[in-house]
Every structure is written in structure tokens, then in C-alpha cells.
Design an enzyme around this catalytic site. Structure first.
Site, PDB file in Angstrom:
ATOM      1  N   SER A 185       5.999   0.310   1.931  1.00  0.00           N
ATOM      2  CA  SER A 185       5.821   1.112   3.143  1.00  0.00           C
ATOM      3  C   SER A 185       6.531   0.463   4.322  1.00  0.00           C
ATOM      4  O   SER A 185       6.665  -0.770   4.395  1.00  0.00           O
ATOM      5  CB  SER A 185       4.326   1.232   3.455  1.00  0.00           C
ATOM      6  OG  SER A 185       4.102   1.731   4.754  1.00  0.00           O
ATOM      7  N   TYR A 216      -3.685  -2.292   5.300  1.00  0.00           N
ATOM      8  CA  TYR A 216      -2.811  -1.472   4.464  1.00  0.00           C
ATOM      9  C   TYR A 216      -1.435  -2.121   4.336  1.00  0.00           C
ATOM     10  O   TYR A 216      -0.896  -2.279   3.239  1.00  0.00           O
ATOM     11  CB  TYR A 216      -2.677  -0.072   5.062  1.00  0.00           C
ATOM     12  CG  TYR A 216      -1.606   0.771   4.405  1.00  0.00           C
ATOM     13  CD1 TYR A 216      -1.753   1.208   3.094  1.00  0.00           C
ATOM     14  CD2 TYR A 216      -0.442   1.119   5.090  1.00  0.00           C
ATOM     15  CE1 TYR A 216      -0.764   1.976   2.485  1.00  0.00           C
ATOM     16  CE2 TYR A 216       0.543   1.884   4.495  1.00  0.00           C
ATOM     17  CZ  TYR A 216       0.374   2.308   3.190  1.00  0.00           C
ATOM     18  OH  TYR A 216       1.351   3.055   2.589  1.00  0.00           O
TER      19      TYR A 216
END
Length: 338
Positions: free
Chosen positions: A129, A154
Site C-alpha cells: 500500500s 495498517y
């Protein structure tokens, strides 16, 4: 291209679109998903309904964190390729339920790596990501930048995935490619994403929350471009970089068969401009509430995609105006809005 390919997170946004594309390319696609309730399960089920009619798609409900389930799947399937998209997504949710990120993104990914070790595949591709860039302020973000300062759990799990993947690539000679996705949007998207929730609230006349008083930029990347980027890498199987040295700054390559790429639109859009375009496509002005920066958020994302372009010729095709028009059209059709 063809062959047997595993897509984890097949009922998810990217997983659904990728599975459809791979079926069109005559791959035999095995999709897995745990169908969790992080967002509307019905949306996931409706994606699967569309996939289920494809003759070369098979679905299995398996949790990535099920060690025996993943191991048995690999033992019985003889996969040639694996694309791991399953993960607990969302930056803000990691502040509420951090354990979900460890279970899925760390333990679950370890199960995939172990199975690729025990039942070798030609190529493992996995989703990282743009969140890994964390507190970086130099733009555009390149895969050779330092990413040791994440600002959300995350992001930390995605950085961990990159380290885990490199370790297994080195130890067990697994060809691995990591992909850092930049703000993916489009039809059949995730309801927790801003473009989706903004659309819902604008149509329903609800106020939208705009963080950091709108002073943000995002490298919005349309789903079709993301899928094109993934597909063009399937047969680009990494080999060790013989020119790599221990003091090398080439973080995106390695002495192991390992590569790392950004996939983005390479054109950041200001948040207020994005909202303006969305209002135009919906045909209605938003009621706006301006708020301070949220914990875990970043000011800007901006992908340097030169490495991917050099290797594959990849170029994003869909700009934000066209992409939002396609999304709003789908949204109104899906929810029967005139």
C-alpha cells in the site's frame, strides 16, 4: 497467458475486478475470501454472483488466517501463480480493532508464504500500500525511499508484509513481487473509502466530513488501471539482481528474486478539486463540515511509477474526471437512484 491462479480476497473490490479479467484471459481462477463484515457483505456476495457464472472461476470460503485451510488448498490445487489481495483494509479502523490487522495481514500472509514455500509457485504477487510511505514528505514517492516511519498500524502491517516477502524470497527462492497501490477507486468499490461515502452522503443530503480542512492530495487510481498493472506483471517473474550490492540504495530490487513497484495514477488531485468533480457528476452540491487532520492520515500521496513503466510499458489511462463519472453512473444503477 493462462494457467491455474489463486486470487485471495476475490470477493473484495480489487479481487473481484482482477478475477473477472483473469477469467477473460483464460486463466483457471480459484478465488478465496472469508466474507467478513468490515463492510456490507451483500456487496461482496453480489460481486461473487457475477463471478460465479464464469466457467473458469471457482470460489472457496476460506479465512487467510486458517493455517490448515490454506495449506490444504495449496496441496490440492497445484497453483502456478498466487495473487494475494486479502487483507484487513482501512487506516482508521486500525485504531479501533488493531488485532484484526495482525490476524489477517501478518498471520494470514505468513500462511500464504509458507504454502508458497511448501508447494512452489512460479510467481507470488501481493498487495502492499502507499500507506507505507507514512510521514514521508518528498514527492513523488519512489520505491527506493525509506519507509521506516509509518503513521498507522495498517501501514506497519503492509511494511511488514514487504519484509516477510523478501525473507521468504531469499530463503526459499520464491519469485515475489510487491505492489504498492495508490487510492484505488471505481465501480464495485469499498463503501469505507471517501469517494464512496461522499457519494452516498451527497445524494442523501447528508453532511460530508472533510479532514485537515481540505488541505490534502491523493493519487487516485482507477480500478481498470490497477488491474492492467497487475496483469502485465504476472509473467514478469523476478530473478536475483546480480548488480545489487549490500550498500545499494535500490530498495525495490534485491539479491533475491524479489521486486517492488508502485501502481498509481502519477497525478495527485487536491481533495477539494476531487469533491468539486464529484459534485458535478452527481449533480448536487455537498454540505461540508471541515475538521482537523485524523490520526493515521497523511497529507499527500504521489506515485513514481517509472520502474513499472520501464518494465511493462504501463501507463494509467483513466483521469479523475472520467473515473468519477464511471463510478457515479455505477452507484446510481446499483442503488436504483434516478
Amino acid at each position: 497467458m493462462n494457467g491455474k491462479i489463486l486470487v485471495t480476497g476475490a470477493a473484495g473490490f480489487i479481487g473481484y475486478h482482477l478475477s473477472r479479467k483473469l477469467c477473460e484471459l483464460n486463466f483457471e481462477v480459484i478465488g478465496i475470501d472469508n466474507l467478513n463484515d468490515y463492510y456490507d457483505i451483500k456487496l461482496k456476495e453480489n460481486r461473487l454472483k457475477l463471478l460465479s457464472v464464469l466457467p473458469n472461476f471457482t470460489f472457496n470460503k476460506i479465512d487467510l488466517n486458517s493455517r490448515n485451510g490454506i495449506n490444504d488448498l495449496f496441496r490440492n490445487s497445484n497453483f502456478e501463480y498466487v495473487i494475494n489481495l486479502a487483507a484487513q483494509a482501512g487506516v482508521r479502523y486500525s485504531l479501533i480493532n488493531p488485532y484484526a490487522y495482525i490476524d489477517s495481514n501478518i498471520s494470514g500472509f505468513l500462511n500464504i508464504l509458507q504454502s508458497c514455500r511448501n508447494f512452489p509457485v512460479k510467481h507470488l504477487i501481493y498487495a502492499s500500500s502507499s500507506s507505507v510511505y507514512g510521514g514521508n514528505t518528498k514527492t513523488p514517492f519512489t520505491t527506493n525511499d525509506n519507509v521506516d516511519h509509518p503513521v498507522s498500524l495498517y501501514a506497519a502491517t503492509k511494511k511488514s508484509n514487504e519484509l516477510m516477502a523478501h525473507t521468504y524470497s531469499n530463503l526459499y527462492d520464491i519469485p515475489v513481487t510487491g505492489l504498492r497501490f495508490f487510492t484505488v477507486y471505481g465501480p464495485w468499490g469499498r463503501p469505507d473509502m471517501a469517494y464512496y461515502s461522499f457519494t452516498k452522503d451527497i445524494i442523501e443530503g447528508n453532511q460530508i466530513s472533510i479532514f485537515n480542512h481540505g488541505e490534502m492530495k491523493r493519487d487516485f487510481t482507477y480500478i481498470d488501471d490497477i488491474i492492467d498493472g497487475i496483469v502485465c506483471l504476472i509473467d514478469k517473474i523476478p530473478v536475483p539482481d546480480k548488480g545489487w550490492e549490500n550498500n545499494s540504495q535500490k530498495v525495490s530490487t534485491s539479491f533475491a528474486p524479489y521486486r517492488l513497484y508502485n501502481i498509481g495514477n502519477n497525478k495527485p488531485v487536491e481533495l477539494m478539486k476531487f469533491i468539486e468533480i464529484l459534485e458535478e457528476k452527481i449533480g448536487k452540491k455537498a454540505e461540508k463540515k471541515f475538521l482537523p487532520m485524523q490520526p493515521g492520515d497523511v497529507l499527500e500521496t504521489y506515485a513514481d511509477i517509472d520502474d513499472l513503466t520501464r518494465l511493462t510499458g504501463f501507463r494509467p489511462k483513466i483521469n479523475i474526471d472520467e473515473g468519477l463519472e464511471k463510478f457515479v453512473k455505477w452507484y446510481k444503477e446499483y442503488y436504483n437512484i434516478n
